[in-house]
Design a protein around this motif. Structure first.
Motif, PDB file in Angstrom:
ATOM      1  N   ALA A 263       0.837  -1.196   0.000  1.00  0.00           N
ATOM      2  CA  ALA A 263       0.000   0.000   0.000  1.00  0.00           C
ATOM      3  C   ALA A 263       0.873   1.248   0.000  1.00  0.00           C
ATOM      4  O   ALA A 263       1.846   1.342   0.745  1.00  0.00           O
ATOM      5  CB  ALA A 263      -0.914  -0.001   1.210  1.00  0.00           C
ATOM      6  N   GLY A 264       0.521   2.199  -0.861  1.00  0.00           N
ATOM      7  CA  GLY A 264       1.258   3.449  -0.945  1.00  0.00           C
ATOM      8  C   GLY A 264       2.362   3.461  -1.974  1.00  0.00           C
ATOM      9  O   GLY A 264       2.871   4.527  -2.330  1.00  0.00           O
ATOM     10  N   ASP A 265       2.767   2.280  -2.459  1.00  0.00           N
ATOM     11  CA  ASP A 265       3.795   2.216  -3.499  1.00  0.00           C
ATOM     12  C   ASP A 265       3.210   2.662  -4.841  1.00  0.00           C
ATOM     13  O   ASP A 265       1.996   2.828  -5.001  1.00  0.00           O
ATOM     14  CB  ASP A 265       4.333   0.787  -3.637  1.00  0.00           C
ATOM     15  N   PHE A 266       4.104   2.844  -5.825  1.00  0.00           N
ATOM     16  CA  PHE A 266       3.700   3.222  -7.177  1.00  0.00           C
ATOM     17  C   PHE A 266       4.140   2.140  -8.162  1.00  0.00           C
ATOM     18  O   PHE A 266       5.193   1.526  -7.988  1.00  0.00           O
ATOM     19  CB  PHE A 266       4.331   4.558  -7.579  1.00  0.00           C
ATOM     20  N   ALA A 300      -4.388  -4.926 -10.341  1.00  0.00           N
ATOM     21  CA  ALA A 300      -3.518  -5.580  -9.357  1.00  0.00           C
ATOM     22  C   ALA A 300      -2.931  -4.556  -8.395  1.00  0.00           C
ATOM     23  O   ALA A 300      -2.836  -4.808  -7.182  1.00  0.00           O
ATOM     24  CB  ALA A 300      -2.402  -6.332 -10.069  1.00  0.00           C
ATOM     25  N   ALA A 301      -2.518  -3.400  -8.898  1.00  0.00           N
ATOM     26  CA  ALA A 301      -1.959  -2.363  -8.026  1.00  0.00           C
ATOM     27  C   ALA A 301      -3.023  -1.831  -7.078  1.00  0.00           C
ATOM     28  O   ALA A 301      -2.783  -1.677  -5.869  1.00  0.00           O
ATOM     29  CB  ALA A 301      -1.377  -1.235  -8.876  1.00  0.00           C
ATOM     30  N   ARG A 302      -4.191  -1.558  -7.612  1.00  0.00           N
ATOM     31  CA  ARG A 302      -5.258  -1.006  -6.775  1.00  0.00           C
ATOM     32  C   ARG A 302      -5.732  -2.002  -5.725  1.00  0.00           C
ATOM     33  O   ARG A 302      -6.198  -1.601  -4.652  1.00  0.00           O
ATOM     34  CB  ARG A 302      -6.416  -0.559  -7.659  1.00  0.00           C
ATOM     35  N   ALA A 303      -5.595  -3.291  -6.007  1.00  0.00           N
ATOM     36  CA  ALA A 303      -6.029  -4.308  -5.053  1.00  0.00           C
ATOM     37  C   ALA A 303      -5.247  -4.252  -3.756  1.00  0.00           C
ATOM     38  O   ALA A 303      -5.749  -4.669  -2.698  1.00  0.00           O
ATOM     39  CB  ALA A 303      -5.916  -5.695  -5.676  1.00  0.00           C
ATOM     40  N   VAL A 304      -3.996  -3.739  -3.800  1.00  0.00           N
ATOM     41  CA  VAL A 304      -3.192  -3.618  -2.577  1.00  0.00           C
ATOM     42  C   VAL A 304      -3.028  -2.156  -2.182  1.00  0.00           C
ATOM     43  O   VAL A 304      -2.163  -1.816  -1.390  1.00  0.00           O
ATOM     44  CB  VAL A 304      -1.805  -4.276  -2.759  1.00  0.00           C
ATOM     45  N   GLN A 305      -3.880  -1.288  -2.742  1.00  0.00           N
ATOM     46  CA  GLN A 305      -3.868   0.148  -2.450  1.00  0.00           C
ATOM     47  C   GLN A 305      -2.562   0.824  -2.864  1.00  0.00           C
ATOM     48  O   GLN A 305      -2.108   1.770  -2.231  1.00  0.00           O
ATOM     49  CB  GLN A 305      -4.155   0.393  -0.961  1.00  0.00           C
TER      50      GLN A 305
END
Length: 420
Positions: A263-266, A300-305
């Motif tokens: 979470a919070g990564d790009f 996939a990225a949004r799934a882990v915020q």
């Protein structure tokens, strides 16, 4: 050879041996938590540091040292003055009473194309470099894994010492730092775990990837990006040559990336060059499957915020007779732009930015950005090359600056405040 009991030495029963083993494990865990500190140069190490002399070669038992290849020299600036008295060369550079700081500044290694290896558990680490020389100007370039530029060139004037920090991902149980430059110096290194560091992940192809040192000056823009961020950001480049949005996923590379994405990564996503090819393992249709695969990265990225960012593919170097750049990507560029709008994802339009860059440089000037090299110009390409797709370091660095420029334009926080 006598055993310990026969020799009159103390022995351990199984319970005691188990306790000793547990204590060793606790000592190792404490060492991992505190990090590793290395004092480079001739002479004894500063208190609390491990000694790295010029002849300190890597071996597995020790777990650190210079790899074979390159050359390493060293100086200890604790000199003899005119009366034969010993003088501490670093004493004026360190705060009064700072014996450790004085010692670290007094000696250093001069690594010429040398690689320093440290065995570490996989993870993210922050590295602090101390560099300088009491008597000479210095110029040091630091690369991780042999090719990834971690800092802008570190320059000091005689008598100046600087500390620079950067964050780096470790895979395969080792960190390899290459030191180059016109007058390189390494006085000390400190390496500490930094698992909570904000990470900027890259998924892409050969124009993005970390090219091997053996291919110098061949470079992807992703390997030049770490030098543009402060130590608060770790750039973790998963881009691989020859991959499309489809093959990257089907080879399990997105799944591997997701094991570290938090979470919070790009997550920066740039594909297109290989999606366009007539290859059943890689090809996608710009209007359908290309967008479908790219959407999987976003989801996939949004799934882990985490925060996905789409990037249009960089332009190839092809000009018409009037010096205008010819587009080779067709519908793939507008497809990325459309998807960004549909999904509400930030878009870095590298296609447009590189078009402007190449047209400004012109047909001849743009050759210096790409792998256009003369016979004998570079050892790794003795016959020369004429490549209109892939960058040499100069071009990759320019593209990385364009990415950083887009971060500013889009005001992507907190990445924006962590740019150098």
């Amino acid at each position: 050879m006598k055993n310990a009991e026969a020799a009159g030495l103390p022995t351990l029963d199984s319970g005691q041996a188990q306790q000793v083993g547990k204590q060793a494990d606790r000592d190792q865990e404490l060492s991992l938590a505190e990090g590793w500190r290395f004092d480079f140069g001739p002479g004894d190490a500063a208190e609390g540091y491990r000694s790295v002399t010029p002849d300190c070669r890597y071996n597995a038992d020790k777990g650190y040292g210079f790899e074979a290849g390159g050359s390493v020299y060293g100086r200890d600036r604790r000199l003899q003055d005119d009366w034969g008295m010993t003088a501490e060369a670093g004493s004026m550079a360190a705060p009064e009473g700072d014996a450790v700081g004085t010692r670290l500044r007094a000696s250093f290694c001069i690594p010429l194309g040398a690689v320093f290896r440290v065995d570490l558990p996989d993870g993210t680490y922050m590295v602090t470099l101390l560099a300088g020389d009491e008597l000479a100007d210095t110029h040091t370039v630091v690369k991780a894994g042999g090719s990834k530029r971690m800092l802008p060139p570190v320059r000091t004037v005689a008598g100046q010492f600087v500390e620079h920090r950067f964050s780096v991902p470790v895979y395969g149980g080792m960190l390899r730092l290459a030191f180059l430059g016109k007058a390189p110096r390494v006085n000390a290194l400190e390496i500490v775990p930094a698992p909570q560091t904000l990470t900027l992940f890259l998924a892409g192809d050969s124009t993005v990837t970390d090219q091997p040192a053996s291919g110098y000056p061949y470079a992807g823009w992703g390997q030049m990006l770490p030098a543009l961020f402060k130590h608060d950001v770790c750039v973790d480049n998963h881009a691989v040559s020859g991959r499309s949005s489809r093959s990257f996923i089907e080879e399990g590379r997105l799944d591997a990336l997701l094991t570290r994405l938090k979470a919070g990564d790009f997550l920066l996503i740039q594909f297109g060059h290989n999606d366009e090819k007539a290859d059943p393992q890689r090809s996608t249709d710009a209007h359908t499957t290309y967008k479908e695969y790219l959407r999987r990265y976003i989801d996939a990225a949004r799934a882990v915020q985490a925060h996905p960012i789409l990037i249009t593919p960089v332009q190839r170097r092809y000009f018409d007779e009037e010096g205008r750049l010819l587009d080779t990507h067709g519908e793939y560029i507008p497809a990325v732009r459309e998807l960004a709008g549909e999904c509400g994802v930030p878009l870095i339009d590298l296609a447009e930015k590189t078009r402007a860059l190449l047209e400004q440089a012109g047909p001849e000037g743009s050759k210096e950005l790409f792998m256009w090299t003369l016979p004998g110009e570079y050892l790794n390409f003795p016959a020369g090359t004429e490549d209109n797709t892939h960058f040499q370091e100069t071009g990759a660095a320019r593209i990385a600056v364009l990415v950083a420029e887009a971060v500013r334009e889009l005001r992507l926080q907190p990445l924006l405040m962590y740019l150098r």
